[in-house]
Design an enzyme around this catalytic site. Sequence first.
Site, PDB file in Angstrom:
ATOM      1  N   GLY A 136       0.819  -1.210   0.000  1.00 27.42           N
ATOM      2  CA  GLY A 136       0.000   0.000   0.000  1.00 27.42           C
ATOM      3  C   GLY A 136       0.850   1.255   0.000  1.00 27.42           C
ATOM      4  N   GLU A 166      15.197  -4.806  -2.242  1.00 26.46           N
ATOM      5  CA  GLU A 166      14.643  -4.265  -3.473  1.00 26.46           C
ATOM      6  C   GLU A 166      15.635  -4.409  -4.618  1.00 26.46           C
ATOM      7  OE1 GLU A 166      13.497  -0.312  -2.558  1.00 26.46           O
ATOM      8  OE2 GLU A 166      11.850  -0.895  -1.251  1.00 26.46           O
TER       9      GLU A 166
END
Length: 684
Positions: free
Chosen positions: A436, A553
Amino acid sequence: MYDNRSGNEELRAFTRSVTGALADLWPDATSAGEPRWSALHALAVEQGWFELGEAGAAEHLVALARLLGERACPLLVEDAYVASRLLPELAGDLASGRRRVALCRGSQSRPLVPAGAGLTDVLIVDMTAGRVTLAPVRDIEEVPGLPEPAWSRVSVGEPVGQAVDPAMLEEALSLVRLTSAARLTGAVERAHRLSVAHATMRRQFGRPIGAFGAVQQRVAASHIDVTAQSALIDEAVQSLASGEPLMACALAARHARDRSAAVLAGAQHTLGAIGYFDEHEVAWLFRFVHAELTWLREIERALPEAVRLERMLLAHERPLPRLSLGAQAEALRAEIRSLLDDHRDGDGFDVEGLRAAAADAGVFALAWPREYGGRGASLEEQVVVNEEMKYAGGPVDRAMSATMLIGHSLLRHGTDQQRAAFLPLLRDGRLAFCLGYSEPEAGSDLASLSTRAVRDGDDWVIDGQKLWTTRAHTASHVWLAVRTDPDARPRHAGITIFLVPMDTPGITVHQHRALSGEISCTVFYDDVRVPDSMRVGEVDGGWRVITDALAAERVLMGGVAATLLSHFDALLDQLRGAAAPAAADLDRLAALAARLQAARTLVVAATRGMDGDEARLLGPVSAVLSGDLAEDFGRLALDLLGVEGLAAGRFEGMLRLAPMYVIGGGTNDVQRGIIARGLGLPRE
C-alpha cells in the site's frame, strides 16, 4: 614484464602508472593536435607496454586502451599485443621498439593505419583461412581527414604468411574487438564527465543548465549507456581469464558500437558551442570516437560468419554468458534448479508442491539469521535464487517478494510479537500480502503520500486511498504507508508503516484489469481502526523502514533482467526452428542481446555495491535500462515472429506487461531525474 595473474590492486597500480606516465606527454585529448610520436613510443618501450602480449596480460592491455581512449591517443598497443601473440618471434623486437606493427585497416595493398610514424610492418589476420601475414612497410603518407592525428596510407612489400592455431586467432579476434570497445568507452566516459561538470556550472536564464529537465534526461540517458558499456568491458575482461571470451567480447563490442556515438552526441549537446571548438577536449574526442567506430565496424564486417554475434546467439542454447557469483552461490543455483525440475508439471509447475518444498529448504527465509529459521545467505546467493525463480516464470513470486521485503523489515524493525506472528508465515511462503504505497497524488513521489493515520488512544484511525495495489483482492494483509504527521518537514518525515489485515472493517477494494491482464486495485480506507500493535517501527519513522529494504529491493530488481533472459532464450529456440530471419532483424537481435547482458551485469553490480554515490546510482540505472529494454524486446519479438506472435502466449504477454517495467516502482523519467541529481545536477 607484466603478469596477468596479478590481482585488482596490481592492476590499479598499473593504471596509476599509465596515468602518471602520460601526464606531461599526452595529458588529454587536445594533445592529439600536436602528437609527440617519438617521445610517446619511447615512453611505451620504457614502460613495457609493448611487452604485454608476451606476458599475456590482457586485462592490462584493456585498461591501457581505455586510458588511451580518454586522451584520444591512437597508440598501437593492441596491434603489438596481437602480433606478439600470433608471431612470438617478433616479441623481442616489438618490446624494444625496433619494430612497430599495425593491424591492417582497409585495403591490404594500401592500408590506412593510425599512428603511422615509424611503422615497420602491417599484420593481416585472416580468420577464415587461419593465417596471418606480415607485410613490410615501404612508404608512409599522411592522409588528412576525420582522424587527428591523421591516419597514414601505407605501401607494403612482399608479404610472408603462415598458419596459426585457431584458438590463438580467436583470442586475437576477441582482444581486437575488446580493446576497440575499451578505447571507445574511455573516450565517451571522458566526454560524459566533462558534460556533467559543465551542466553544473554553465548558467542560462539565471540558473545552471543542469536544472533543466531536458538536460537532466539527456545526461542520465548517457550515464546509463556509459555505465552499461563499462560493465560489459569489465565482464569481458573476466571472461578472458576463464578461457571463453568470444561471446563476452562480442557483446561488449556491440554495445560500444551501438551507443558510443549517442553518448558523445549527448555530451556535445550539453556542452553546446563550447564543445565545438578545438580548445575543448570533446572536439578531439569527436574525431577519435568516429574514427574508432569506423574501425570497429570494419572488424565486425571482416568476421567469419560463425563468430558474428547474431550467429553465435542462434548457434548455442542459453548463449549469453553466465554471471558467476562465486562457488557458494553457484552451488545454490544448482540446488534451486533441481528443486524447480522436481516440481515441473507439463509447461508449468505444481505451485503448492514447490512452495512447500522451498519452505522446507529454507528458500524463502534465505537471508534471515539462523536463529529465525534462515540460512544466513549472502547477497550473491539471494540474487541467484531470485534470478532462477524469475527465469522459471516466477511460480512462487509472491512468497519470494514477501520474505524479501516484509521479512527483512520485520527482522529489523518489528516487535517480538510481530515477529512471532508473521515470520513463520513468511518462512513457509504463506503470507499473501499487497503493498500500500501509491496514491492519486503520490506515485513515484512516495514522500508526498497523504493517506492519514490519527492516534486515538491505543488505536490509530486510517483514512485515505491507495492506487494500483496489485493483488489487493487476494491479500490477507497490506504493508501500508501512511502519514502520521501532516506538518513534518522534510516531506519524507512523518510517515509510519502498518501491517494491516485486509478484512479490517472500513477497507474497500475495487478491482481493475491491467493491460497485462493482471488485477490491480484501488483500496479505500474509511475510518479503519487498527491497534498500535500493527505499527512497524517508530511513529514517523516509516521512511527508514522503507529505505532499509533497499538491499532486498535491489535483489528483486534483478527479476526483470532474469525474466527477459528467459524470454530471450525462448525466442532464440523458436527462431532456430523457423525460417532464417532477415539480416536487419538479426542485427536488432544482436543489439538487444548486448543491452540485456549489460542489464544483467548491472543488477549484480547494484546488489554488491551498497555504499557510495556511484553504487547508489546503480539501482536506478539498472531499473531504467531493464524497463526500456523490456519495451524494445517485446516489439522485436513480434517483428521476428510475425502475425503468429499476436496469438495468446509468452511474447505478446511480455509486450503487454512491458509498460509496467517502465512505470512500476517509479517511472523511468523520475529515475533518470534521480540519476541526474546523483551526478550533481541541481533540482529542476
